[in-house]
Design a protein around this motif. Structure first.
Motif, PDB file in Angstrom:
ATOM      1  N   LEU A 148       0.835  -1.209   0.000  1.00 26.14           N
ATOM      2  CA  LEU A 148       0.000   0.000   0.000  1.00 26.14           C
ATOM      3  C   LEU A 148       0.865   1.253   0.000  1.00 26.14           C
ATOM      4  CD1 LEU A 148      -2.893  -0.840   2.505  1.00 26.14           C
ATOM      5  CD2 LEU A 148      -3.124  -0.385   0.059  1.00 26.14           C
ATOM      6  N   GLU A 149       1.881   1.257   0.820  1.00 27.93           N
ATOM      7  CA  GLU A 149       2.759   2.424   0.901  1.00 27.93           C
ATOM      8  C   GLU A 149       3.499   2.647  -0.412  1.00 27.93           C
ATOM      9  OE1 GLU A 149       4.398   5.808   2.472  1.00 27.93           O
ATOM     10  OE2 GLU A 149       2.820   4.547   3.345  1.00 27.93           O
ATOM     11  N   ASP A 150       3.956   1.570  -1.040  1.00 27.68           N
ATOM     12  CA  ASP A 150       4.715   1.690  -2.283  1.00 27.68           C
ATOM     13  C   ASP A 150       3.858   2.157  -3.450  1.00 27.68           C
ATOM     14  OD1 ASP A 150       7.024   0.934  -1.005  1.00 27.68           O
ATOM     15  OD2 ASP A 150       7.029  -1.128  -1.767  1.00 27.68           O
ATOM     16  N   THR A 151       2.551   1.879  -3.420  1.00 29.30           N
ATOM     17  CA  THR A 151       1.700   2.335  -4.528  1.00 29.30           C
ATOM     18  C   THR A 151       1.632   3.858  -4.602  1.00 29.30           C
ATOM     19  OG1 THR A 151      -0.326   2.207  -3.197  1.00 29.30           O
ATOM     20  CG2 THR A 151       0.258   0.275  -4.507  1.00 29.30           C
TER      21      THR A 151
ATOM     22  N   THR B  34      -4.604   8.581   0.132  1.00 28.71           N
ATOM     23  CA  THR B  34      -4.722   7.265   0.742  1.00 28.71           C
ATOM     24  C   THR B  34      -4.951   6.234  -0.358  1.00 28.71           C
ATOM     25  OG1 THR B  34      -5.712   8.215   2.738  1.00 28.71           O
ATOM     26  CG2 THR B  34      -6.014   5.846   2.382  1.00 28.71           C
ATOM     27  N   PRO B  35      -4.085   5.226  -0.473  1.00 27.81           N
ATOM     28  CA  PRO B  35      -4.236   4.229  -1.535  1.00 27.81           C
ATOM     29  C   PRO B  35      -5.118   3.057  -1.092  1.00 27.81           C
ATOM     30  CG  PRO B  35      -2.142   3.905  -0.435  1.00 27.81           C
ATOM     31  CD  PRO B  35      -2.812   5.059   0.262  1.00 27.81           C
ATOM     32  N   PHE B  36      -5.811   2.485  -2.056  1.00 24.50           N
ATOM     33  CA  PHE B  36      -6.631   1.290  -1.835  1.00 24.50           C
ATOM     34  C   PHE B  36      -6.395   0.322  -2.982  1.00 24.50           C
ATOM     35  CE2 PHE B  36      -8.802   4.862   0.131  1.00 24.50           C
ATOM     36  CZ  PHE B  36      -9.095   4.387   1.405  1.00 24.50           C
ATOM     37  N   ILE B  37      -6.447  -0.970  -2.673  1.00 26.50           N
ATOM     38  CA  ILE B  37      -6.277  -2.005  -3.692  1.00 26.50           C
ATOM     39  C   ILE B  37      -7.478  -2.945  -3.614  1.00 26.50           C
ATOM     40  CG2 ILE B  37      -4.850  -3.899  -4.535  1.00 26.50           C
ATOM     41  CD1 ILE B  37      -2.450  -2.535  -3.162  1.00 26.50           C
ATOM     42  N   PHE B  38      -8.207  -3.051  -4.715  1.00 26.78           N
ATOM     43  CA  PHE B  38      -9.366  -3.929  -4.791  1.00 26.78           C
ATOM     44  C   PHE B  38      -9.083  -5.099  -5.726  1.00 26.78           C
ATOM     45  CE2 PHE B  38     -11.322  -0.066  -3.306  1.00 26.78           C
ATOM     46  CZ  PHE B  38     -12.426  -0.470  -2.566  1.00 26.78           C
ATOM     47  N   PRO B  39      -9.486  -6.316  -5.353  1.00 27.42           N
ATOM     48  CA  PRO B  39      -9.527  -7.376  -6.362  1.00 27.42           C
ATOM     49  C   PRO B  39     -10.601  -6.998  -7.389  1.00 27.42           C
ATOM     50  CG  PRO B  39      -9.684  -8.267  -4.127  1.00 27.42           C
ATOM     51  CD  PRO B  39      -9.916  -6.794  -4.039  1.00 27.42           C
TER      52      PRO B  39
ATOM     53  N   VAL C 102      -6.727   2.546  -6.401  1.00 29.40           N
ATOM     54  CA  VAL C 102      -7.369   3.855  -6.287  1.00 29.40           C
ATOM     55  C   VAL C 102      -6.631   4.660  -5.227  1.00 29.40           C
ATOM     56  CG1 VAL C 102      -9.529   5.090  -5.897  1.00 29.40           C
ATOM     57  CG2 VAL C 102      -9.587   2.748  -6.803  1.00 29.40           C
ATOM     58  N   ALA C 103      -6.332   5.922  -5.547  1.00 22.20           N
ATOM     59  CA  ALA C 103      -5.799   6.860  -4.558  1.00 22.20           C
ATOM     60  C   ALA C 103      -6.869   7.911  -4.297  1.00 22.20           C
ATOM     61  CB  ALA C 103      -4.515   7.513  -5.053  1.00 22.20           C
TER      62      ALA C 103
ATOM     63  N   GLY D  49      -3.120  -3.665   8.220  1.00 23.30           N
ATOM     64  CA  GLY D  49      -2.525  -4.547   7.220  1.00 23.30           C
ATOM     65  C   GLY D  49      -3.451  -5.664   6.778  1.00 23.30           C
ATOM     66  N   ASN D  50      -4.722  -5.527   7.058  1.00 21.52           N
ATOM     67  CA  ASN D  50      -5.686  -6.556   6.688  1.00 21.52           C
ATOM     68  C   ASN D  50      -6.620  -6.058   5.582  1.00 21.52           C
ATOM     69  OD1 ASN D  50      -5.058  -8.787   8.573  1.00 21.52           O
ATOM     70  ND2 ASN D  50      -5.476  -7.221  10.117  1.00 21.52           N
ATOM     71  N   VAL D  51      -7.441  -6.974   5.087  1.00 19.37           N
ATOM     72  CA  VAL D  51      -8.348  -6.666   3.982  1.00 19.37           C
ATOM     73  C   VAL D  51      -9.745  -7.169   4.324  1.00 19.37           C
ATOM     74  CG1 VAL D  51      -6.611  -6.627   2.157  1.00 19.37           C
ATOM     75  CG2 VAL D  51      -7.622  -8.806   2.848  1.00 19.37           C
ATOM     76  N   PRO D  52     -10.790  -6.557   3.767  1.00 19.90           N
ATOM     77  CA  PRO D  52     -12.148  -6.967   4.111  1.00 19.90           C
ATOM     78  C   PRO D  52     -12.623  -8.224   3.404  1.00 19.90           C
ATOM     79  CG  PRO D  52     -12.208  -5.097   2.631  1.00 19.90           C
ATOM     80  CD  PRO D  52     -10.771  -5.322   2.960  1.00 19.90           C
ATOM     81  N   TYR D  53     -11.887  -8.682   2.387  1.00 12.16           N
ATOM     82  CA  TYR D  53     -12.277  -9.888   1.658  1.00 12.16           C
ATOM     83  C   TYR D  53     -11.028 -10.502   1.046  1.00 12.16           C
ATOM     84  CZ  TYR D  53     -13.358  -5.514  -0.757  1.00 12.16           C
ATOM     85  OH  TYR D  53     -13.371  -4.204  -1.163  1.00 12.16           O
ATOM     86  N   THR D  54     -11.164 -11.692   0.523  1.00 13.11           N
ATOM     87  CA  THR D  54     -10.009 -12.472   0.092  1.00 13.11           C
ATOM     88  C   THR D  54      -9.225 -11.766  -1.010  1.00 13.11           C
ATOM     89  OG1 THR D  54     -11.246 -14.480   0.596  1.00 13.11           O
ATOM     90  CG2 THR D  54      -9.241 -14.723  -0.733  1.00 13.11           C
TER      91      THR D  54
END
Length: 434
Positions: free
Chosen positions: A82-85, A95-100, A246-247, A278-283
């Motif tokens: 997340l930090e590197d994005t 604030t960055p977010f990563i979605f499957p 997404v940022a 460091g967790n995610v809401p879904y797989t």
């Protein structure tokens, strides 16, 4: 036996008296349908603007057994990614977010987390992807003011200024812009869009589709005061499809508190509740995250400014080739020339689809087709992500052969030679280790 039959068909295919289109269609039907299909020697040359070529180091990074993201190793791993994005967005404040998912999912994130039904959005339609984002806005129940632009043009800053000045009651809640329109090879000027918004002191959010620009072109989230920026893993990041990045600005996070559009999977609230630890809401897709970590490392090692310069160099060489062929770009003005891809107009009476079919069925080269309003009128050469001069040079070489096969009257070598001249004078020496 099936392999021998397929090989026999391949060897005799071009001896059959038939039109170019018939020959190409026969190839595609024969080898796509065969359970044990003939595989041409060499490799497929992927010259589309996404999906793109994946670096060998990235493929190796993704090749690993399944792991449990609930084990202790995952939080520090994910937090670092997340930090590197932030590096590719050029942000320290966002604030960055990563979605499957994909960039299309990212579009929905940007809209649903910041806006309410009936909110007014100003946007530009100048290609298939801007059109699809507009369609999403309308289906979500937003009041969309569309500025129609001839395909080949970019965001009209003067028109935007007129619209924002006339909005004295500040009813416009967002300005949405596709940064790089992959249909047309046009890169709009987000910095100028921001200057217009600031010049009239308009408080609207700035939402940007950077799906085919972020990680390849100059993008400055903080400097341009972007409120939500979206990209996808299969473009400049040179990964398989499957991640939407997404940022989001602090202003957009504040807007989330009053936004009333329905959202479930793409609700940032769930991410905000889990990501800090460091967790995610879904797989998550763990192999893709390993690939993302590796590709971000490669980009950082090269340096973002060097990445941008490399993309410009590859694009300029491609544009030199187009000049050598005596053809024209679809892009209307040089200031909008895309460094992610080049979209080339075919001569009157030449169906660009024939060129694309010839490239694939004769030379194992994948070129981009013309989409929607420009179907049959253009073909596209992608040069974003994991590419260098020799790779892009092979695309130009193959495109020349495909055009000649399709009946385009060009001189062999006329484009490739121009690209060679440019790259020989401008390309960097690869640093070596002693």
């Amino acid at each position: 036996m099936r392999r021998k039959v397929a090989q026999a068909v391949a060897s005799s295919l071009w001896k059959t008296p038939a039109t170019i289109s018939e020959r190409a269609n026969t190839y595609i039907r024969t080898f796509a349908a065969a359970p044990y299909s003939y595989t041409p020697p060499g490799r497929n040359h992927l010259a589309v603007p996404g999906p793109v070529n994946i670096h060998e180091q990235v493929m190796r990074a993704m090749d690993r057994p399944s792991q449990n993201h609930r084990d202790p190793w995952f939080p520090p791993f994910f937090q670092q990614i997340l930090e590197d994005t932030k590096y590719i967005f050029k942000t320290t404040e966002g604030t960055p977010f990563i979605f499957p998912g994909t960039g299309t999912g990212g579009w929905e994130v940007a809209l649903t987390n910041t806006l309410s039904p009936g909110d007014k959005v100003v946007t530009f339609r100048y290609g298939q992807f801007s059109h699809l984002w507009i369609d999403m806005m309308q289906r979500l129940g937003l009041d969309v003011q569309v500025v129609e632009v001839e395909w080949g043009g970019g965001a009209d800053e003067a028109k935007l200024e007129q619209i924002l000045k006339a909005d004295t009651d500040k009813k416009i809640k967002a300005v949405a812009v596709v940064h790089n329109e992959t249909t047309t090879g046009v890169t709009s000027d987000i910095g100028q869009v921001r200057q217009v918004m600031d010049s009239v002191s308009h408080p609207a959010l700035l939402l940007v589709d950077g799906v085919s620009s972020i990680g390849a072109l100059d993008f400055r989230f903080d400097e341009w005061k972007v409120d939500a920026a979206v990209t996808g893993s299969q473009k400049a990041l040179s990964l398989p499809t499957g991640l939407g990045l997404v940022a989001v600005s602090q202003k957009a996070l504040e807007a989330r508190k009053t936004a009333q559009l329905k959202r479930v999977y793409y609700d940032l609230e769930d991410q905000l509740a889990t990501n800090p630890s460091g967790n995610v809401p879904y797989t998550p897709s763990i192999p893709l995250l390993y690939g993302l970590r590796e590709t971000l490392g490669l980009i950082k090692a090269e340096g973002m400014d060097n990445v941008i310069a490399r993309h410009h160099r590859l694009a300029e060489g491609t544009r030199k080739a187009v000049e050598g062929w005596g053809l024209k770009l679809l892009c209307k003005e040089p200031r909008w020339n895309s460094d992610s891809l080049t979209v080339i107009k075919t001569p009157e009476g030449v169906d660009s689809g024939k060129i694309v079919k010839e490239a694939y069925s004769r030379y194992n080269l994948s070129l981009g087709v013309g989409l929607s309003e420009v179907a049959g009128k253009v073909f596209r050469i992608g040069h974003l992500g994991n590419n260098d001069e020799v790779m892009v040079g092979s695309y130009l070489f193959g495109a020349e052969m495909a055009m000649i096969s399709a009946g385009v009257p060009i001189e062999p070598g006329s484009g490739v030679s121009k690209a060679i001249e440019y790259w020989a004078a401008t390309s960097n020496v690869i640093p070596t280790r002693g």
